[in-house]
Scaffold this active site. Structure first.
Site, PDB file in Angstrom:
ATOM      1  N   ARG A  73       2.646   0.872  -3.748  1.00  0.00           N
ATOM      2  CA  ARG A  73       4.078   0.861  -3.447  1.00  0.00           C
ATOM      3  C   ARG A  73       4.589   2.287  -3.508  1.00  0.00           C
ATOM      4  O   ARG A  73       4.520   2.948  -4.537  1.00  0.00           O
ATOM      5  CB  ARG A  73       4.852  -0.015  -4.421  1.00  0.00           C
ATOM      6  CG  ARG A  73       6.332  -0.113  -4.053  1.00  0.00           C
ATOM      7  CD  ARG A  73       7.065  -1.153  -4.866  1.00  0.00           C
ATOM      8  NE  ARG A  73       8.449  -1.253  -4.417  1.00  0.00           N
ATOM      9  CZ  ARG A  73       9.479  -0.677  -5.048  1.00  0.00           C
ATOM     10  NH1 ARG A  73       9.265   0.015  -6.152  1.00  0.00           N
ATOM     11  NH2 ARG A  73      10.707  -0.807  -4.574  1.00  0.00           N
ATOM     12  N   GLY A  74       5.120   2.737  -2.388  1.00  0.00           N
ATOM     13  CA  GLY A  74       5.475   4.134  -2.214  1.00  0.00           C
ATOM     14  C   GLY A  74       6.294   4.775  -3.320  1.00  0.00           C
ATOM     15  O   GLY A  74       5.889   5.808  -3.871  1.00  0.00           O
ATOM     16  N   PRO A  75       7.450   4.228  -3.671  1.00  0.00           N
ATOM     17  CA  PRO A  75       8.287   4.897  -4.668  1.00  0.00           C
ATOM     18  C   PRO A  75       7.618   5.060  -6.025  1.00  0.00           C
ATOM     19  O   PRO A  75       7.966   5.969  -6.777  1.00  0.00           O
ATOM     20  CB  PRO A  75       9.504   3.960  -4.776  1.00  0.00           C
ATOM     21  CG  PRO A  75       9.530   3.207  -3.501  1.00  0.00           C
ATOM     22  CD  PRO A  75       8.096   3.027  -3.107  1.00  0.00           C
ATOM     23  N   ASP A  76       6.681   4.199  -6.340  1.00  0.00           N
ATOM     24  CA  ASP A  76       6.043   4.249  -7.662  1.00  0.00           C
ATOM     25  C   ASP A  76       4.983   5.343  -7.768  1.00  0.00           C
ATOM     26  O   ASP A  76       4.900   6.035  -8.780  1.00  0.00           O
ATOM     27  CB  ASP A  76       5.392   2.904  -7.986  1.00  0.00           C
ATOM     28  CG  ASP A  76       6.409   1.785  -8.173  1.00  0.00           C
ATOM     29  OD1 ASP A  76       7.623   2.094  -8.174  1.00  0.00           O
ATOM     30  OD2 ASP A  76       5.992   0.621  -8.298  1.00  0.00           O
ATOM     31  N   THR A  77       4.166   5.493  -6.729  1.00  0.00           N
ATOM     32  CA  THR A  77       2.980   6.354  -6.885  1.00  0.00           C
ATOM     33  C   THR A  77       2.678   7.255  -5.701  1.00  0.00           C
ATOM     34  O   THR A  77       1.756   8.065  -5.775  1.00  0.00           O
ATOM     35  CB  THR A  77       1.732   5.489  -7.150  1.00  0.00           C
ATOM     36  OG1 THR A  77       1.448   4.687  -5.985  1.00  0.00           O
ATOM     37  CG2 THR A  77       1.918   4.588  -8.351  1.00  0.00           C
ATOM     38  N   ARG A  78       3.410   7.142  -4.605  1.00  0.00           N
ATOM     39  CA  ARG A  78       3.027   7.831  -3.368  1.00  0.00           C
ATOM     40  C   ARG A  78       2.797   9.332  -3.558  1.00  0.00           C
ATOM     41  O   ARG A  78       1.768   9.884  -3.191  1.00  0.00           O
ATOM     42  CB  ARG A  78       4.089   7.633  -2.289  1.00  0.00           C
ATOM     43  CG  ARG A  78       3.733   8.285  -0.957  1.00  0.00           C
ATOM     44  CD  ARG A  78       4.929   8.393  -0.026  1.00  0.00           C
ATOM     45  NE  ARG A  78       5.594   7.136   0.171  1.00  0.00           N
ATOM     46  CZ  ARG A  78       5.209   6.204   1.044  1.00  0.00           C
ATOM     47  NH1 ARG A  78       4.138   6.419   1.769  1.00  0.00           N
ATOM     48  NH2 ARG A  78       5.873   5.080   1.153  1.00  0.00           N
TER      49      ARG A  78
ATOM     50  N   GLY B 156       2.761   3.656  17.839  1.00  0.00           N
ATOM     51  CA  GLY B 156       3.206   2.624  18.761  1.00  0.00           C
ATOM     52  C   GLY B 156       2.557   1.272  18.570  1.00  0.00           C
ATOM     53  O   GLY B 156       2.878   0.331  19.281  1.00  0.00           O
TER      54      GLY B 156
ATOM     55  N   GLU C 141      -0.669  -7.617   1.431  1.00  0.00           N
ATOM     56  CA  GLU C 141      -1.910  -6.850   1.407  1.00  0.00           C
ATOM     57  C   GLU C 141      -2.875  -7.390   0.364  1.00  0.00           C
ATOM     58  O   GLU C 141      -4.070  -7.574   0.631  1.00  0.00           O
ATOM     59  CB  GLU C 141      -1.610  -5.375   1.132  1.00  0.00           C
ATOM     60  CG  GLU C 141      -0.998  -4.641   2.302  1.00  0.00           C
ATOM     61  CD  GLU C 141      -0.764  -3.170   2.019  1.00  0.00           C
ATOM     62  OE1 GLU C 141      -0.384  -2.452   2.953  1.00  0.00           O
ATOM     63  OE2 GLU C 141      -0.969  -2.736   0.869  1.00  0.00           O
TER      64      GLU C 141
END
Length: 346
Positions: free
Chosen positions: A77-82, A110, A144
């Protein structure tokens, strides 16, 4: 290979090198685009619409993900660990010669994002979900992890999940605490009970797998441990090299030319120089780049020091045979003469 100034020697052994290379098929890949683009949104609201809207902005590889095979699929999850742990782990795996799918960089411009992610998961060997505190807030992440479980269950043991519990406990993922339970409750507004049950079962199953629990520990050491374990499972035999290494492209190209990997036969290349100039590091970099082209490979380090104790030569023989033929063969040799005969055989 030692650091005492003696010559460092790379020995690459392979059987039917040309044949191995001929059967390898690679899809052409173009250079990466900006890391700033994103292929999915970071929260659980409007993920599908936003992800599809960003299809034209999404990242790097313009080859079709359906023809790619990946060693590792990273789910996070992006905000947590990106920008922290995930980025460091991704680079550590890539530096080790491991083919990693990270949706920020691998989606075709695309394309329908959800479909491409599913293809990438289908074509991956190992799944690493980075289960952070906010992971279950994202329906995208939940899809996922559910697809990972489905893929592994149908793979006859060829695929596996290696979970990372990032600043939480496995019990949180097993829904035994309010952390993930509250997140799942919030999804009831948008998703059916069947979807929720499917995701919950996947979370519980993944949480039962032995993985890494990262809480207040040095990330560098933990990432090295993860890279080593993934490499062992993939049999990449990679070597850890100096952090922030600046590669000498001219030296690497010169060695590649001498080795002539595309030809059949055996090549020996000696690297010599004063102690501390980077002979062993150069050998490790070359090994990491070339080992993926061979069915078996071995790296013998600190040979001079290893020969000093009684029985050192025998142990070196066993190490080489273990890399090239497996532990079963290596354990058969009882003395140096037997090791010589076995090495000649393989």
């Amino acid at each position: 290979m030692g650091s005492d100034g003696g010559p460092a020697l790379i020995t690459i052994l392979a059987l039917a090198v040309a044949r191995v290379l001929q059967v390898c098929n690679f899809c052409p890949a173009n250079s990466r685009r900006s890391r700033d683009s994103k292929s999915r949104t970071d929260d659980g609201s409007g993920e599908e619409e936003e992800a599809l809207r960003k299809g034209s902005e999404s990242t790097s590889r313009t080859d079709d993900a359906s023809c790619e095979e990946y060693d590792v699929f990273l789910s996070f999850r992006g905000p947590d660990t990106r920008n922290g742990f995930t980025n460091c782990l991704y680079n550590g795996l890539r530096d080790a010669g491991i083919r990693v799918f990270l949706d920020d960089e691998e989606l075709q411009v695309g394309k329908v994002i959800a479909g491409e992610l599913s293809k990438a998961q289908d074509n991956s060997r190992i799944y690493i979900p980075i289960l952070s505190k906010g992971y279950a807030k994202s329906s995208w992440c939940l899809r996922e992890v559910a697809h990972m479980v489905e893929c592994t269950s149908k793979s006859d043991g060829k695929k596996e999940i290696l979970p990372i519990f990032y600043n939480l406990d496995p019990d949180d993922v097993k829904l035994k605490t309010k952390l993930y339970r509250e997140a799942m409750t919030n999804h009831k507004k948008k998703f059916s009970s069947d979807d929720l049950k499917h995701w919950e079962n996947a979370l519980v199953e993944v949480a039962r797998i032995k993985g890494w629990v990262l809480k207040g520990k040095g990330q560098r050491e933990q990432i090295e441990s993860i890279v080593e374990e993934v490499s062992r499972k993939l049999n990449t035999r990679h070597r850890i090299v100096t952090e922030h290494l600046v590669e000498d492209t001219a030296q690497l190209e010169a060695i590649m030319k001498l080795l002539d990997v595309g030809s059949s036969g055996v090549r020996f290349v000696g690297i010599h120089g004063m102690g501390g100039v980077g002979k062993t590091t150069l050998a490790k970099v070359m090994f990491n780049k070339l080992s993926i082209h061979f069915e078996r490979s071995g790296f013998l380090e600190d040979v001079r020091a290893s020969l000093q104790p009684h029985g050192g030569l025998l142990e070196l023989q066993k190490k080489l045979l273990s890399d090239l033929a497996g532990d079963g063969v290596a354990n058969q040799i009882k003395d140096v003469d037997g090791g010589i005969r076995m090495i000649k055989k393989y």
